[in-house]
Design an enzyme around this catalytic site. Structure first.
Site: not given
Ligand SMILES: *Cc1c(COP(=O)(O)O)cnc(C)c1O
Length: 396
Positions: A376, A109, A87
């Protein structure tokens, strides 16, 4: 209101009240100016490298590969970024853009609190005011992230409308932006909402696939066969896909949260269970009830339980360029535990959805095939919830 800008096939667009038109037009013009500005890009790269810790590693998961006995598995380690997820890539880009536009205040948000913490972090770094809208239910479930946002100097406003969760926080942030556009930028957290957000957020996350491509060519001298990422709104997935869309030999797979199963009402698998609709300023697929109302969604992963999906993913699905599979809570929890044990990496429960799919397909693929899974985020935040899922209560 809608026009032809920002369309991905039939999806996307700008379905917003007239009062928001000026704000999105100003943002689009500023973005079109700065995206090719060498000074802007130099500053952003410096922030990504020096502050966020990029490039993130592309790690060969040798033990996992040998254990599964098929395709070679690499992990794109977005979990190693500052604040622990992808993010920060988007937030640093948008905060820098807002600053260039002369804005002094960021609003955002947040659902689980991860995007709120990332935005509060960028605001602290850049000396901007920050206000985060968060469903009241979520403020209770994610008290630690509320504390972090306040520690970082942000104001957290609990939203009590609707189901008091993420979708209501998005609606409230949009309302707030309408009433105060002079000094305020709405730092949207995923590839969703009205144009130009899906494009801006994609471009800031595309650094993920740009790096994967360079790192893979260096390590293997060729492109991967398959790239896999989890999909909430879809930002880490589009970031993982983007620079491979034109490379037709590369299979793109997005993993949605099936929750307790796509044949139950407790799911957040938008492509697999949703229908075409218009919500939060965009046309895309949404989980809906039989009356076309946005349905309540569920996943063990707070970061994936959004009832929609970004319009570019909806389009990639329509043209069969990307495939979207659904992964249950149970499969994701197993993958969470598996990677921890096998590689000593505790992945976010969101990312565990992508891993779970890699665990399914790797053994069916030849040993000379290559899979990249985007991790992610890191899983520290999820340990208490996974323990609870296994019937164990941890004291904080
Ligand atoms: C917020 C988040 C997501 C989901 O958001 P996307 O916009 O689909 O990437 C996925 N993995 C993590 C670790 C997150 O914090």
């Amino acid at each position: 209101m809608s026009n032809s800008r920002g369309r991905f096939g039939v999806h996307g667009g700008q379905y917003i009240p007239e009062t928001l038109m000026n704000a999105v037009i100003e943002l689009e013009e500023a973005y079109n100016h700065y995206k090719d500005d060498p000074e802007f890009n130099r500053e952003l790269t410096e922030l990504l490298n020096e502050y966020a810790g990029r490039p993130s590693r592309l790690y060969y998961a040798e033990k996992m590969t040998k254990d599964l006995g098929g395709a070679k598995i690499y992990l794109k380690r977005e979990d190693l970024n500052h604040t622990g997820a992808h993010k920060i890539n988007n937030v640093l880009g948008q905060a820098l853009l807002a600053k260039k536009m002369g804005k002094t205040r960021l609003i955002a948000e947040t659902g689980a609190g991860q995007h709120g913490v990332a935005t509060a972090t960028a605001a602290a770094l850049m000396g901007m005011e920050c206000v985060v809208f968060m469903g009241e239910e979520d403020t209770k479930r994610q008290a630690l992230n509320v504390y972090k946002m306040r520690l970082l100097g942000a104001e957290v406003i609990p939203v009590t409308t609707g189901t008091a969760t993420l979708k209501d926080a998005v609606s409230e942030a949009m309302r707030e932006w309408t009433s105060r556009i002079d000094d305020t930028h709405y730092c949207l957290g995923s590839v969703m909402g009205p144009h130009p957000f899906p494009t801006i957020v994609r471009d800031f996350q595309a650094v993920i696939s740009k790096e994967i491509k360079e790192q893979m060519l260096e390590k293997e001298g060729r492109l991967p066969d398959t790239v896999i990422a989890c999909v909430g709104g879809g930002s880490n997935a589009i970031g993982t896909f983007y620079n491979f869309i034109e490379d037709e030999s590369v299979q793109l797979i997005g993993c949605e949260a099936a929750g307790r199963g796509i044949d139950t009402f407790e799911t957040a698998a938008t492509i697999n269970t949703g229908r075409l609709g218009i919500f939060h300023g965009m046309k895309s697929y949404f989980c809906q009830d039989k009356y076309g109302q946005i349905a309540p969604v569920y996943s063990i992963s707070a970061g994936l339980d959004y009832p929609g999906i970004g319009p570019e993913h909806a389009y990639l699905h329509d043209i069969h360029r990307a495939e979207y599979v659904a992964i249950t809570d149970d499969e994701a929890v197993n993958a969470f535990e598996y990677l921890s044990r096998t590689e000593g990496i505790i992945p976010a429960i969101e990312s565990s959805h992508a891993l779970a799919h890699a665990m399914k397909i790797a053994p069916t693929m030849d040993k000379d095939k290559i899979i990249v899974v985007t991790i992610s985020g890191r899983g520290d935040k999820d340990c208490a919830a996974i323990a609870r899922y296994r019937g164990e209560i941890i004291e904080e």
